[in-house]
Design a protein around this motif. Structure first.
Motif, short mmCIF file in Angstrom:
data_model
loop_
_atom_site.label_atom_id
_atom_site.label_comp_id
_atom_site.label_asym_id
_atom_site.label_seq_id
_atom_site.Cartn_x
_atom_site.Cartn_y
_atom_site.Cartn_z
N GLY A 7 0.82 -1.21 0.00
CA GLY A 7 0.00 0.00 0.00
C GLY A 7 0.85 1.25 0.00
O GLY A 7 0.58 2.20 -0.74
N VAL A 8 1.89 1.28 0.82
CA VAL A 8 2.79 2.44 0.87
C VAL A 8 3.54 2.59 -0.45
O VAL A 8 3.68 3.70 -0.98
N LEU A 9 4.01 1.50 -1.02
CA LEU A 9 4.72 1.56 -2.31
C LEU A 9 3.82 2.10 -3.41
O LEU A 9 4.25 2.92 -4.24
N ILE A 10 2.58 1.65 -3.44
CA ILE A 10 1.64 2.14 -4.45
C ILE A 10 1.37 3.63 -4.24
O ILE A 10 1.32 4.40 -5.20
N TYR A 48 7.32 -3.89 -13.44
CA TYR A 48 6.90 -5.25 -13.08
C TYR A 48 6.70 -5.35 -11.56
O TYR A 48 5.75 -5.98 -11.09
N GLY A 49 7.58 -4.71 -10.81
CA GLY A 49 7.41 -4.65 -9.36
C GLY A 49 6.13 -3.93 -8.96
O GLY A 49 5.45 -4.32 -8.01
N LEU A 50 5.80 -2.88 -9.71
CA LEU A 50 4.56 -2.16 -9.44
C LEU A 50 3.35 -3.05 -9.71
O LEU A 50 2.40 -3.08 -8.92
N VAL A 51 3.40 -3.79 -10.81
CA VAL A 51 2.31 -4.74 -11.12
C VAL A 51 2.19 -5.76 -9.98
O VAL A 51 1.09 -6.08 -9.53
N HIS A 57 -1.70 -6.43 -3.48
CA HIS A 57 -2.49 -5.58 -2.60
C HIS A 57 -3.99 -5.78 -2.86
O HIS A 57 -4.78 -5.86 -1.91
N ALA A 58 -4.36 -5.87 -4.12
CA ALA A 58 -5.77 -6.06 -4.46
C ALA A 58 -6.28 -7.42 -4.01
O ALA A 58 -7.33 -7.52 -3.37
N LEU A 59 -5.54 -8.48 -4.33
CA LEU A 59 -5.97 -9.83 -3.96
C LEU A 59 -5.99 -10.02 -2.46
O LEU A 59 -6.94 -10.59 -1.90
N ASN A 60 -4.96 -9.54 -1.79
CA ASN A 60 -4.92 -9.67 -0.33
C ASN A 60 -5.99 -8.81 0.32
O ASN A 60 -6.54 -9.18 1.37
#
Length: 110
Positions: A7-10, A48-51, A57-60
């Motif tokens: 979440g923080v990375l996004i 790719y890391g962002l993906v 994050h979405a699935l979890n």
């Protein structure tokens, strides 16, 4: 913990994205230079890391919602975590070529 980190990375990605997009109003030449940097293989790996971060994050997040709002959620949270990880891995394998294909072609030629 991984949910919070992603979440923080996004959030930081979105912050930088807003800043670099705003640069087009200030200096279109500098914006073009920044966009040119984004076309490098190293940035492709970061994409790719962002993906990976967004998908996890979405699935979890869906798993967390299930644990919080489904009466049997706490009982099955471990199984749901492994399910999330399995789906995430399948999606990440599927994202390899679309996200990294252009970088591979650039490094190794067409």
């Amino acid at each position: 913990m991984a949910h919070r980190v992603t979440g923080v990375l996004i959030f930081f990605f979105l912050f930088v994205h807003v800043l670099d997009t705003a640069l087009v109003r200030v200096s279109p030449e500098d914006y073009d230079k920044v966009v040119a940097v984004y076309k490098t293989p190293i940035v492709a790996l970061l994409e790719y890391g962002l993906v990976a971060a967004v998908l996890f994050h979405a699935l979890n997040g869906l798993r967390v919602i299930a644990v919080d709002f489904w009466s049997k959620g706490p009982r099955y949270q471990k199984q749901m975590l492994w399910t999330v990880m399995g789906i995430w891995i399948v999606l990440m394998v599927g994202a390899l070529y679309p996200v990294l294909g252009h970088a591979v072609r650039e490094v190794f030629g067409s």
